[in-house]
Each structure stands twice: as structure tokens, then as C-alpha cells.
Design an enzyme around this catalytic site. Sequence first.
Site, PDB file in Angstrom:
ATOM      1  CE  LYS A  49      -3.418  -2.182   3.029  1.00 46.51           C
ATOM      2  NZ  LYS A  49      -4.016  -2.098   4.366  1.00 46.51           N
ATOM      3  N   GLY A  50       2.114   1.134   0.404  1.00 51.04           N
ATOM      4  CA  GLY A  50       2.922   2.295   0.751  1.00 51.04           C
ATOM      5  C   GLY A  50       3.119   3.326  -0.337  1.00 51.04           C
ATOM      6  CD  GLU A 105       8.331  -0.728  -2.748  1.00 49.00           C
ATOM      7  OE1 GLU A 105       7.202  -0.226  -2.579  1.00 49.00           O
ATOM      8  OE2 GLU A 105       8.607  -1.888  -2.395  1.00 49.00           O
ATOM      9  CG  ASP A 106       6.751   1.969   0.358  1.00 45.69           C
ATOM     10  OD1 ASP A 106       7.510   1.117  -0.168  1.00 45.69           O
ATOM     11  OD2 ASP A 106       5.990   1.698   1.299  1.00 45.69           O
ATOM     12  CG  ASP A 109      14.463  -1.989   4.920  1.00 44.70           C
ATOM     13  OD1 ASP A 109      15.575  -1.547   5.202  1.00 44.70           O
ATOM     14  OD2 ASP A 109      13.745  -2.570   5.759  1.00 44.70           O
ATOM     15  CE  LYS A 137      14.596   2.160   6.555  1.00 42.83           C
ATOM     16  NZ  LYS A 137      13.877   1.217   7.447  1.00 42.83           N
ATOM     17  CG  PHE A 158      10.153   1.304  11.144  1.00 42.72           C
ATOM     18  CD1 PHE A 158      10.392   0.191  10.348  1.00 42.72           C
ATOM     19  CD2 PHE A 158       8.846   1.780  11.256  1.00 42.72           C
ATOM     20  CE1 PHE A 158       9.356  -0.456   9.683  1.00 42.72           C
ATOM     21  CE2 PHE A 158       7.801   1.142  10.603  1.00 42.72           C
ATOM     22  CZ  PHE A 158       8.060   0.019   9.817  1.00 42.72           C
ATOM     23  CG  ASP A 165       2.270   0.256   7.445  1.00 42.39           C
ATOM     24  OD1 ASP A 165       3.148   0.041   6.596  1.00 42.39           O
ATOM     25  OD2 ASP A 165       1.754  -0.644   8.128  1.00 42.39           O
ATOM     26  NE  ARG A 171      -0.906   1.745   5.064  1.00 44.52           N
ATOM     27  CZ  ARG A 171       0.097   0.947   4.702  1.00 44.52           C
ATOM     28  NH1 ARG A 171       1.122   1.441   4.065  1.00 44.52           N
ATOM     29  NH2 ARG A 171       0.065  -0.337   4.972  1.00 44.52           N
TER      30      ARG A 171
HETATM   31  P1  IMP Z   1      12.324  -4.734   1.674  1.00 43.47           P
HETATM   32  O1  IMP Z   1      11.812  -5.988   1.017  1.00 43.47           O
HETATM   33  O2  IMP Z   1      13.071  -5.015   2.942  1.00 43.47           O
HETATM   34  O3  IMP Z   1      13.099  -3.824   0.742  1.00 43.47           O
HETATM   35  O4  IMP Z   1      11.077  -3.948   2.222  1.00 43.47           O
HETATM   36  C1  IMP Z   1      10.190  -3.327   1.420  1.00 43.47           C
HETATM   37  C2  IMP Z   1       8.889  -3.067   2.135  1.00 43.47           C
HETATM   38  O5  IMP Z   1       8.996  -3.142   3.570  1.00 43.47           O
HETATM   39  C3  IMP Z   1       8.449  -1.665   1.814  1.00 43.47           C
HETATM   40  O6  IMP Z   1       7.688  -1.624   0.642  1.00 43.47           O
HETATM   41  C4  IMP Z   1       7.659  -1.293   3.049  1.00 43.47           C
HETATM   42  O7  IMP Z   1       6.338  -1.738   2.903  1.00 43.47           O
HETATM   43  C5  IMP Z   1       8.328  -2.068   4.168  1.00 43.47           C
HETATM   44  N1  IMP Z   1       9.298  -1.206   4.881  1.00 43.47           N
HETATM   45  C6  IMP Z   1      10.646  -1.323   4.875  1.00 43.47           C
HETATM   46  N2  IMP Z   1      11.210  -0.356   5.630  1.00 43.47           N
HETATM   47  C7  IMP Z   1      10.194   0.378   6.110  1.00 43.47           C
HETATM   48  C8  IMP Z   1      10.135   1.545   6.955  1.00 43.47           C
HETATM   49  O8  IMP Z   1      11.139   2.116   7.426  1.00 43.47           O
HETATM   50  N3  IMP Z   1       8.886   2.010   7.228  1.00 43.47           N
HETATM   51  C9  IMP Z   1       7.759   1.440   6.746  1.00 43.47           C
HETATM   52  N4  IMP Z   1       7.761   0.364   5.954  1.00 43.47           N
HETATM   53  C10 IMP Z   1       8.971  -0.169   5.640  1.00 43.47           C
END
Ligand code: IMP
Length: 183
Positions: A49-50, A105-106, A109, A137, A158, A165, A171
Amino acid sequence: MSMMRIVNSQPEPSILITKEEIAVAVRRVAAEVKRDYQGELPLLLGILKGSFMFMADLIRQLDFPLEVDFVRLSSYGSEKESSGKIKIVQGLHSGVKGREVLVIEDIVDTGLTVSFFMNYLRKKKPASLKLCALTNKPSRRQAPVAIDYLGFTVPNRFLVGYGLDFNERFRNLPDICVLEGEG
Ligand code: IMP
């Protein structure tokens, strides 16, 4: 009651990136996207949703024909961690084959979510496939991810707000915030 006052002893968000700074970054990213995609009828594919708020602001800056779709992915992780096991819970309604596809993408990470999704899309043979992320990140990366358009590089905290969220909350905050007291 002020919007920033959180009840039920939830952590308090404090602003990291203001809505004004976000607006500047969105305009800059939109100019880059416009330069590269104007006249191509791209498909902008948001990961829910982000990304909903970023997508809404970004496409209002793009004054040329484009299409929008969303997918919803889920990862079997804890609230703050991605496990790397990702599945598509709400799939694509648009054809991708032969299209100029730009994934929105939001936050990138660990990179596990978006790298899974880019690999999934690549098999569908788009004409081109690129990634636009509001935040990155890099300190937490586990899977290599090429980000073609980026809003902000952020510290290993975070983040919530502007679509992001924690447990489905925050959000709606207009700024990107960090949760005080977060681990
Ligand atoms: P990844 O697979 O670890 O890159 O994570 C991606 C998803 O994790 C993002 O699309 C977010 O939904 C969630 N996410 C990762 N870090 C954060 C954060 O700092 N705040 C909120 N959501 C996060």
C-alpha cells in the site's frame, strides 16, 4: 487534538523529511521521468500500500499520456522486517509484455521485495523495466537493486508517514517521520 499526538502510548513520530522537501523531490523525480517517458505511454506500476501517496503526487506532475496499475505484495515477515518470502496477493490487471514499465515503490530496504517483483516482471517481457523509489535505505540491502529514479537516501531508521506505515498506522502523516523509541 493535534494530528501528531498519538494515544494508546504508541511511539511518537518526529519529522525527518518535511512535506515541502517531499514536494521538491517529487517535482525533481517527475521531471526526470517526463524527460525519459514522454511520448512512450508508460505503465506506472505501484506497489501497495505504501506507494499510493507518492504515486498520486508523482502522476499529477506528469502531463502526458500514461497508465497506472497497482499490485499488492506480501512478505511473511514481522512488522518491521521482510522475510524474503514474497507472494503477490493482488495481481496485475494490465498487460506488461512490450510495455515501458516503471515500478513505483515507497522504500527499498533489504531490497528483497522489489528484487522479487522486478524478476517476476522481467519474465513477462516488458519493452523496458525501471524502478522509481521514494526512499532508499542502502545500509540494509540484502538483494541488489538498481534504482533508476530516487527521492531520498534515508538512514537506517524505521520511517512512517506519506504512505509508510507501522502496523497500518501513520500512513496519513504528510511528512516522512521516524518513530521515537523505535528499536
Ligand atoms: P524490503 O523488502 O526489505 O526492501 O522492504 C520493502 C517493504 O517493507 C516496503 O515496501 C515497506 O512496505 C516495508 N518497509 C521497509 N522499511 C520500512 C520503513 O522504514 N517504514 C515502513 N515500511 C517499511
